[in-house]
Design a protein around this motif. Sequence first.
Motif, PDB file in Angstrom:
ATOM      1  N   PHE A  79       0.345   5.899   3.087  1.00 56.48           N
ATOM      2  CA  PHE A  79      -0.434   5.474   4.165  1.00 56.48           C
ATOM      3  C   PHE A  79      -1.917   5.294   4.022  1.00 56.48           C
ATOM      4  N   TYR A  80      -2.402   6.144   3.129  1.00 54.74           N
ATOM      5  CA  TYR A  80      -3.998   6.342   3.085  1.00 54.74           C
ATOM      6  C   TYR A  80      -4.375   5.123   2.227  1.00 54.74           C
ATOM      7  N   THR A  81      -3.895   5.129   0.921  1.00 50.88           N
ATOM      8  CA  THR A  81      -4.311   3.959   0.102  1.00 50.88           C
ATOM      9  C   THR A  81      -4.036   2.554   0.379  1.00 50.88           C
ATOM     10  N   GLY A  82      -2.880   2.561   1.147  1.00 55.09           N
ATOM     11  CA  GLY A  82      -2.541   1.137   1.523  1.00 55.09           C
ATOM     12  C   GLY A  82      -3.399   0.670   2.896  1.00 55.09           C
ATOM     13  N   THR A  83      -3.528   1.635   3.716  1.00 58.47           N
ATOM     14  CA  THR A  83      -4.517   0.990   4.782  1.00 58.47           C
ATOM     15  C   THR A  83      -6.008   0.969   4.370  1.00 58.47           C
ATOM     16  N   ALA A  84      -6.449   1.927   3.442  1.00 59.46           N
ATOM     17  CA  ALA A  84      -7.640   1.558   3.011  1.00 59.46           C
ATOM     18  C   ALA A  84      -7.720   0.176   2.194  1.00 59.46           C
ATOM     19  N   ALA A  85      -6.842  -0.208   1.362  1.00 57.82           N
ATOM     20  CA  ALA A  85      -6.757  -1.583   0.718  1.00 57.82           C
ATOM     21  C   ALA A  85      -7.014  -2.539   1.952  1.00 57.82           C
ATOM     22  N   GLY A  86      -6.125  -2.361   3.019  1.00 53.52           N
ATOM     23  CA  GLY A  86      -6.115  -3.521   3.930  1.00 53.52           C
ATOM     24  C   GLY A  86      -7.517  -3.556   4.633  1.00 53.52           C
ATOM     25  N   LEU A  87      -8.355  -2.512   4.784  1.00 57.08           N
ATOM     26  CA  LEU A  87      -9.446  -2.453   5.523  1.00 57.08           C
ATOM     27  C   LEU A  87     -10.543  -3.374   4.630  1.00 57.08           C
ATOM     28  N   SER A  88     -10.281  -3.031   3.091  1.00 58.31           N
ATOM     29  CA  SER A  88     -11.131  -3.917   2.409  1.00 58.31           C
ATOM     30  C   SER A  88     -11.100  -5.203   2.377  1.00 58.31           C
ATOM     31  N   GLY A  89      -9.889  -5.708   2.818  1.00 58.61           N
ATOM     32  CA  GLY A  89      -9.866  -7.248   2.998  1.00 58.61           C
ATOM     33  C   GLY A  89      -9.779  -7.877   4.457  1.00 58.61           C
ATOM     34  N   GLY A  90     -10.019  -6.855   5.347  1.00 60.07           N
ATOM     35  CA  GLY A  90     -10.297  -7.344   6.857  1.00 60.07           C
ATOM     36  C   GLY A  90      -9.069  -6.845   7.670  1.00 60.07           C
ATOM     37  N   THR A  91      -8.088  -6.248   7.174  1.00 61.84           N
ATOM     38  CA  THR A  91      -6.877  -5.735   8.103  1.00 61.84           C
ATOM     39  C   THR A  91      -7.143  -4.501   8.588  1.00 61.84           C
ATOM     40  N   THR A  92      -7.109  -4.379  10.123  1.00 62.43           N
ATOM     41  CA  THR A  92      -7.521  -3.004  10.679  1.00 62.43           C
ATOM     42  C   THR A  92      -6.276  -2.367  11.240  1.00 62.43           C
ATOM     43  N   SER A  93      -5.249  -2.755  11.283  1.00 61.64           N
ATOM     44  CA  SER A  93      -3.947  -2.422  11.807  1.00 61.64           C
ATOM     45  C   SER A  93      -2.897  -2.740  11.246  1.00 61.64           C
ATOM     46  N   ILE A  94      -1.817  -1.803  11.048  1.00 63.54           N
ATOM     47  CA  ILE A  94      -0.519  -2.212  10.531  1.00 63.54           C
ATOM     48  C   ILE A  94       0.487  -1.799  11.450  1.00 63.54           C
ATOM     49  N   ILE A  95       1.928  -2.412  11.265  1.00 60.10           N
ATOM     50  CA  ILE A  95       2.873  -1.765  11.990  1.00 60.10           C
ATOM     51  C   ILE A  95       3.823  -1.730  10.706  1.00 60.10           C
ATOM     52  N   ASP A  96       4.301  -0.469  10.468  1.00 58.99           N
ATOM     53  CA  ASP A  96       5.026  -0.105   9.457  1.00 58.99           C
ATOM     54  C   ASP A  96       6.641   0.127   9.965  1.00 58.99           C
ATOM     55  N   PHE A  97       7.373   0.543   9.052  1.00 62.24           N
ATOM     56  CA  PHE A  97       8.833   0.614   9.364  1.00 62.24           C
ATOM     57  C   PHE A  97       9.500   2.083   9.123  1.00 62.24           C
ATOM     58  N   ARG A 406     -14.147 -14.605  -4.061  1.00 65.11           N
ATOM     59  CA  ARG A 406     -13.687 -13.461  -5.324  1.00 65.11           C
ATOM     60  C   ARG A 406     -12.595 -13.911  -5.854  1.00 65.11           C
ATOM     61  N   THR A 407     -12.409 -13.306  -6.950  1.00 65.00           N
ATOM     62  CA  THR A 407     -11.096 -13.603  -7.719  1.00 65.00           C
ATOM     63  C   THR A 407     -10.395 -12.386  -7.597  1.00 65.00           C
ATOM     64  N   ILE A 408      -9.285 -12.445  -7.216  1.00 64.53           N
ATOM     65  CA  ILE A 408      -8.260 -11.484  -7.188  1.00 64.53           C
ATOM     66  C   ILE A 408      -7.807 -10.789  -8.624  1.00 64.53           C
ATOM     67  N   SER A 409      -7.732  -9.702  -8.388  1.00 62.43           N
ATOM     68  CA  SER A 409      -7.451  -9.057  -9.770  1.00 62.43           C
ATOM     69  C   SER A 409      -6.819  -7.697  -9.647  1.00 62.43           C
ATOM     70  N   VAL A 410      -6.003  -7.176 -10.535  1.00 67.44           N
ATOM     71  CA  VAL A 410      -5.638  -5.714 -10.371  1.00 67.44           C
ATOM     72  C   VAL A 410      -6.642  -4.925 -10.640  1.00 67.44           C
ATOM     73  N   LYS A 411      -7.630  -5.514 -11.498  1.00 67.59           N
ATOM     74  CA  LYS A 411      -8.883  -4.709 -12.084  1.00 67.59           C
ATOM     75  C   LYS A 411      -9.797  -4.441 -11.028  1.00 67.59           C
ATOM     76  N   THR A 412      -9.655  -5.136  -9.790  1.00 71.20           N
ATOM     77  CA  THR A 412     -10.735  -4.799  -8.654  1.00 71.20           C
ATOM     78  C   THR A 412     -10.047  -4.355  -7.489  1.00 71.20           C
ATOM     79  N   HIS A 413      -8.872  -4.513  -7.276  1.00 69.71           N
ATOM     80  CA  HIS A 413      -8.205  -4.293  -6.079  1.00 69.71           C
ATOM     81  C   HIS A 413      -8.166  -3.052  -5.750  1.00 69.71           C
ATOM     82  N   HIS A 414      -7.784  -2.519  -4.415  1.00 69.78           N
ATOM     83  CA  HIS A 414      -7.837  -1.349  -4.232  1.00 69.78           C
ATOM     84  C   HIS A 414      -6.526  -0.652  -3.792  1.00 69.78           C
ATOM     85  N   GLN A 415      -5.378  -1.782  -3.838  1.00 75.97           N
ATOM     86  CA  GLN A 415      -3.980  -1.337  -3.697  1.00 75.97           C
ATOM     87  C   GLN A 415      -3.600  -0.428  -5.039  1.00 75.97           C
ATOM     88  N   LYS A 416      -2.769   0.811  -4.614  1.00 74.87           N
ATOM     89  CA  LYS A 416      -2.350   1.485  -5.749  1.00 74.87           C
ATOM     90  C   LYS A 416      -1.264   1.117  -6.596  1.00 74.87           C
TER      91      LYS A 416
END
Length: 492
Positions: A79-97, A406-416
Amino acid sequence: MTILIRGGTVIDADRTYRADVLCADPKDGGTILQIGLDLDVPAGTETVDASGQYVMPGGIDPHTHMELPFMGTTASDDFYTGTAAGLSGGTTSIIDFVIPSPKQPLMEAFHEWRGWAEKASADYGFHVAVTWWDESVHRDMGTLVHDYGVSSFKHFMAYKNAIMADDEVLVNSFARSLELGALPTVHAENGELVFQLQKQLLAKGFTGPEAHPLSRPPEVEGEAANRAIRIAQVLGVPIYIVHVSSKDAVDVITRARSEGQRVFAEVLPGHLVIDESVYSDPDWTRAAAHVMSPPFRTSEHREALWRGLQSGQLHTTATDHCVFCASQKAMGREDFTRIPNGCGGVEDRMSILWHHGVNKGRLTPNEFVRVTSTNAAQIFNLFPRKGAVQVGADADLVVWDPAATRTISVKTHHQKVDFNVFEGMTVQGVATHTLTRGALAWTDGDLRAVRGAGQYLKRPPNGAYFDATRIANQLKEPHPIHRAGDKVVKAA
């Protein structure tokens, strides 16, 4: 510290205008204080220069699976790494399951997930899955709605012998949802058909990822979506279909909505831009990295999804973010049915929708806001606290540079995770700053997400949709299946 976003153009779901936005310090509520020109700004206010950029409501991802225990392993983003990655892309809230194991009490599972989510860096809510049925489930659904602000329940029509809900569970849970004013959501795939097709493919020697889409053809999604929608129609309850991937499902959703039924639906960016040929990649690891359900499909289905989004038959964009590393995917190297299902996207959803939607003329900027934020806030009863740039709303905002790339890449993304299904895709349209309740969490490439800063979002029942549905139901002849007390029974 208060923050002034100065010089930008505000884009909301319904209008576009030039204005500055003043945001309260998180310690003082973190809401939007003023919107306009020549604002009265307190001394010591930090300024964000938004010249030439847009100021929009932060993205809401209504479908994520952080830290999910699934198929013998656990999703690698917590929940930390996933929401942090979202913030870097402009997502400020999630609804999880919250997904209870078979026979696990709903409240027990809910408290377990709440504990995991305390580390979230952005605000979060929960849908709770109904995977089985007895009187305790009936009771816990009421407790979740009334005491914990859970106003939506998930039903998996797939994953036989695990979490699949049969028709009896669907009928009982949909009826209970109607009583509570909660929205049933559905993963629409015919689980029995999938199970039988998987067995047939394995018996014929098809063990690799290329068999995954063959075991889940569009027809199994169309049938399940139609069945769920018809059950909802009989019971008179609104329904929300998650991750629509096929023309078959879009067609039945469009038909139901044209008949006046209240059906909502979401689409994932991956299903809009990725082709099913990825499953035939000769590199097993790359092919397996794309295994998710429903699978990616052909151009015919992708175009149907875009048309559904443009025409308003599909309402939200989500990610179904559920990531597994290569070593986890390798659990299914000899048997494709054992490859953990899931892909990423919480960091990239907004840019992909802007690049392939707005930049290609499929969506207006206002429609972009609608399908990435406002519609989700309204459907899941977070509006206007979320999903709007207005005084009093949470200062969940994204400053968006439509010219930046920006070019999407595993080398620069924040997702774990060690793979990105959008690897190498260059997108134009980037979040330069993201605020979560007035705090700068992303600024010009600097991720400042704070572990545990996210707040749990209580979502009361959404009376507007249910009041309208009840009025409509009162005006038509009763159906031979109706509710008597707390049970669904067949009329004499």
